[in-house]
Design an enzyme around this catalytic site. Structure first.
Site, PDB file in Angstrom:
ATOM      1  N   GLY A 204     -13.325  -0.765  -6.493  1.00  0.00           N
ATOM      2  CA  GLY A 204     -14.724  -0.245  -7.070  1.00  0.00           C
ATOM      3  C   GLY A 204     -14.802   0.836  -5.146  1.00  0.00           C
ATOM      4  O   GLY A 204     -15.792   0.417  -4.207  1.00  0.00           O
ATOM      5  N   GLY A 205     -14.158   0.695  -4.571  1.00  0.00           N
ATOM      6  CA  GLY A 205     -13.343   1.695  -3.224  1.00  0.00           C
ATOM      7  C   GLY A 205     -14.083   0.905  -2.296  1.00  0.00           C
ATOM      8  O   GLY A 205     -14.095  -0.407  -1.895  1.00  0.00           O
TER       9      GLY A 205
ATOM     10  N   THR B 265      -9.348   0.409  -9.135  1.00  0.00           N
ATOM     11  CA  THR B 265      -8.821  -0.309  -7.990  1.00  0.00           C
ATOM     12  C   THR B 265      -8.716  -1.502  -9.455  1.00  0.00           C
ATOM     13  O   THR B 265      -9.965  -1.294 -10.805  1.00  0.00           O
ATOM     14  CB  THR B 265      -9.263  -0.655  -7.566  1.00  0.00           C
TER      15      THR B 265
ATOM     16  N   THR C 234      -3.974  -0.459  -7.293  1.00  0.00           N
ATOM     17  CA  THR C 234      -4.649   0.412  -7.462  1.00  0.00           C
ATOM     18  C   THR C 234      -4.215   1.707  -7.839  1.00  0.00           C
ATOM     19  O   THR C 234      -3.103   2.220  -6.766  1.00  0.00           O
ATOM     20  CB  THR C 234      -6.007   0.965  -5.734  1.00  0.00           C
TER      21      THR C 234
ATOM     22  N   ASP D 194      -7.733   8.221   0.929  1.00  0.00           N
ATOM     23  CA  ASP D 194      -7.831   7.598   1.508  1.00  0.00           C
ATOM     24  C   ASP D 194      -7.707   7.581   2.825  1.00  0.00           C
ATOM     25  O   ASP D 194      -8.696   6.090   3.503  1.00  0.00           O
ATOM     26  CB  ASP D 194      -7.440   5.699   0.961  1.00  0.00           C
TER      27      ASP D 194
ATOM     28  N   ARG E 118       0.519  -1.227   0.405  1.00  0.00           N
ATOM     29  CA  ARG E 118      -0.374   0.139  -0.018  1.00  0.00           C
ATOM     30  C   ARG E 118       0.514   1.331   0.041  1.00  0.00           C
ATOM     31  O   ARG E 118       2.413   1.097   0.927  1.00  0.00           O
ATOM     32  CB  ARG E 118      -0.703  -0.241   1.185  1.00  0.00           C
TER      33      ARG E 118
ATOM     34  N   SER F 199      -7.552   0.720   3.715  1.00  0.00           N
ATOM     35  CA  SER F 199      -7.700   0.438   2.262  1.00  0.00           C
ATOM     36  C   SER F 199      -8.852  -0.520   2.414  1.00  0.00           C
ATOM     37  O   SER F 199      -9.749  -0.699   3.119  1.00  0.00           O
ATOM     38  CB  SER F 199      -6.948  -0.125   1.689  1.00  0.00           C
ATOM     39  N   SER F 200      -9.710  -1.105   0.783  1.00  0.00           N
ATOM     40  CA  SER F 200     -10.941  -1.618   1.084  1.00  0.00           C
ATOM     41  C   SER F 200     -11.207  -2.691   0.468  1.00  0.00           C
ATOM     42  O   SER F 200     -12.191  -3.072   0.049  1.00  0.00           O
ATOM     43  CB  SER F 200     -12.279  -0.999   0.363  1.00  0.00           C
TER      44      SER F 200
ATOM     45  N   ASN G  98      -6.413   4.845  -7.180  1.00  0.00           N
ATOM     46  CA  ASN G  98      -8.010   5.289  -6.182  1.00  0.00           C
ATOM     47  C   ASN G  98      -8.386   5.196  -7.478  1.00  0.00           C
ATOM     48  O   ASN G  98      -8.806   4.349  -7.434  1.00  0.00           O
ATOM     49  CB  ASN G  98      -6.918   6.574  -5.322  1.00  0.00           C
TER      50      ASN G  98
HETATM   51  N1  GLY Z   1      -8.211   3.366  -3.299  1.00  0.00           N
HETATM   52  C1  GLY Z   1      -9.203   2.443  -3.198  1.00  0.00           C
HETATM   53  C2  GLY Z   1      -9.098   1.297  -1.548  1.00  0.00           C
HETATM   54  O1  GLY Z   1      -7.798   0.890  -0.815  1.00  0.00           O
HETATM   55  O2  GLY Z   1     -10.139   1.181  -1.153  1.00  0.00           O
END
Ligand code: GLY
Length: 579
Positions: A483-484, A391, A409, A433, A119, A462-463, A411
């Site tokens: 998809g965030g 992403t 990603t 984020d 990340r 992150s998601s 983002n």
């Molecule tokens: N940028 C999307 C995530 O990492 O959740």
């Protein structure tokens, strides 16, 4: 064209272009010369197919084919993942990347689990209030556009950490990406629309013009050449990590920072290191689910949500019925409230992971759930636990049964819209984020608090939810999606579709989706969501709104006969390959 496959109702071919200059370049292309079946100037989208030995599914047909070819050359799933990731950085510039970050989750054939966190991290000059003006209000665009929005990229370092488990030399795995960048590939309609729609943002946010802005009006079937990106990939091929984090590439990144107020220094780049994270594991109705731990919220969220609904007879409720959607949404509400309060980079914030996914905590969280009654995010807040949208995801399963799930990603689509001058790649806008101000939503409308406040070197929450499933301790599914903040919900719904509703992988992936993230207290549904259920939810008191398609879920499932059934989402150019 393979007429046999063409006849299959389950395989969709989309002819992307006519043959153009391939023959004149082929001699110079070491990889593509060896694999003449992969033609960067004429290729097809294959949505679902079962392969005898090994499979890849990703956001782009060329990237999937590259990964499969690497396994045919003797590479394993890790080799394929690395080659696919570098290829995506070229052929899928909206999200495939070397300027972003991500997570690799893997289960080796011997059962060993690996979680590699690459990340992005906040630059050393980053600070809690760096995106606020003197009155303490967020400065519009500063955490989303231009170099100021960029965290220190982790993807290249992540691929080098992943390489510890691979078999082939790294130089070989980068080669297809170099050739795709140097000799070009044909872009799809979707990509042409993306490049045209983002052109003015590229021009505004970047110091110099680049491959993406060389044309005013891209069309599907045009060939995109990326010489600067090819040169950057060549530096990585020749100099390893230093080819990106030091020397010319690092100089170019830092130079780009000065154009739009960026923070990343040469020291930040040199110091960046991936981290190994212990995956989240839990059982659900006879299946063992493995997913990513913080700084991703994804693994905890799907564990919470699936465990919250496990006591209910979901399989009897059926897909997208009022009963199943209400139950699943109320689990989403509770889990996402915990996300906002408790989750952040575990090296900076004590995330109470084991409590959040413990049976007693889950039971307590659902104790006020009343079937058939809409909840409220005013009364449902985070539990007491002491202790974008663009992403891209791809999955690989090899001959030996090694499973890899990678989500990476930038983002937002095309990240911060800043192309590093002379280096030809896009930077992320991952700083958004972070919780840039407690109580102020980010681009996904997600709230955060202290757990996710900015600190130098910290990784933003992150998601991303790369996920693996085993059945009877044997490899079974590799799955994930972009998809965030919708990502964990998509994976949760996809797994419930397969496990509870007994849907095929492809149908589970394509099924219409819904999303609730606690705040705002609303359910988003895709435009093809059943109208009668939308009306029924509204009558129950839910605020429901339609939105465009979300996510591009890609997965591979091992069938009882051992075949690797790969499926790509109907929502994109996602495509499968294998042998
Ligand atoms: N940028 C999307 C995530 O990492 O959740």
């Amino acid at each position: 064209m393979n007429t046999h496959i063409c006849r299959s109702a389950k395989v969709l071919f989309i002819l992307l272009s006519v043959l153009t200059t391939f023959s004149s370049n082929v001699d110079a292309q070491e990889f593509f010369k060896k694999h003449p079946a992969i033609n960067p100037y004429q290729y097809e989208v294959v949505k679902v197919k079962a392969f005898e030995h090994a499979a890849v599914t990703s956001a782009h047909p060329l990237a999937s084919m590259v990964g499969a070819a690497i396994m045919q050359e003797g590479g394993n799933a890790f080799d394929a993942a690395i080659a696919t990731q570098f290829a995506l950085a070229v052929v899928f510039p909206g999200a495939g990347n070397i300027g972003g970050g991500g997570f690799t989750l893997a289960r080796k054939q011997n059962g060993e689990l690996i979680g590699i966190d690459y990340r992005e991290a906040a630059p050393s000059k980053g600070s809690r209030d760096m995106y606020l003006d003197e009155k303490g209000n967020p400065i519009p665009g500063k955490s989303t556009n231009g170099a100021s929005a960029s965290g220190i990229p982790g993807s290249v370092a992540g691929m080098f950490s992943t390489h510890a488990y691979a078999k082939l030399p790294m130089s070989k795995l980068i080669e297809p990406a170099i050739e795709l960048a140097k000799y070009g590939f044909v872009i799809s309609e979707k990509e042409a629309r993306g490049l045209n729609g983002t052109r003015s943002a590229f021009v505004k946010n970047s110091a110099s013009l680049c491959a993406f802005t060389q044309k005013q009006n891209w069309k599907g079937g045009d060939t995109l050449f990326q010489p600067d990106l090819a040169a950057t990939l060549l530096r990585i091929q020749q100099n390893g990590l230093a080819g990106f984090y030091e020397g010319t590439t690092a100089d170019l990144i830092v130079k780009e920072m000065s154009f739009s107020g960026g923070y990343i220094s040469k020291e930040d780049l040199k110091k960046y290191t991936p981290k190994f994270r212990k995956p989240i594991e839990f059982d659900y109705k006879g299946h063992h689910v493995i997913s990513f731990s913080p700084p991703s919220s994804g693994g905890i969220l799907i564990a919470q949500m699936m465990k919250m609904i496990e006591p209910f007879k979901v399989e009897k409720m059926g897909l997208n019925t009022i009963e199943s959607v209400m139950l699943m949404v109320e689990a989403q509400r509770r889990a996402y409230a915990d996300r906002a309060e408790h989750m952040g980079d575990p090296d900076f914030w004590k995330v109470p992971t084991s409590t959040l996914i413990s049976d007693s905590y889950i039971k307590a969280r659902m104790s006020d759930y009343q079937p058939g009654v809409a909840g409220s995010s005013k009364t449902t807040i985070a539990g007491q636990a002491k202790e974008s949208e663009e992403t891209t995801h791809f999955s690989v399963i090899d001959q030996q049964g090694n499973m890899v799930a990678v989500t990476t990603t930038l983002n937002d689509t095309y990240g911060n819209k800043t192309i590093v001058g002379g280096a030809g790649f896009l930077l992320n806008n991952e700083m958004d984020d972070f919780s840039i101000k407690p109580g102020v939503p980010n681009m996904y409308g997600a709230l955060g608090g202290e757990a996710n406040a900015i600190q130098p070197g910290k990784r933003m929450l992150s998601s991303m939810t790369p996920t693996l499933v085993t059945l009877n301790n044997k490899p079974y599914i590799s799955i994930g999606t972009p998809g965030g903040t919708t990502i964990p919900n998509q994976v949760y719904e996809g797994l419930v579709n397969i496990i509870d509703f007994k849907m095929s992988l492809k149908d589970a992936i394509d099924a219409s989706r819904f999303h609730h993230q606690w705040i705002p207290d609303a359910i988003n549904v895709e435009s093809d969501f059943p109208t009668n259920i939308i009306e029924a939810l509204k009558l129950k008191g839910y605020n429901v709104s339609k939105r465009g398609a979300f996510g591009r879920m890609d997965g591979i499932q091992i069938l009882p006969n051992g075949q690797r059934q790969a499926a790509g989402d109907k929502r994109g150019d996602d495509s499968v390959a294998g042998f």
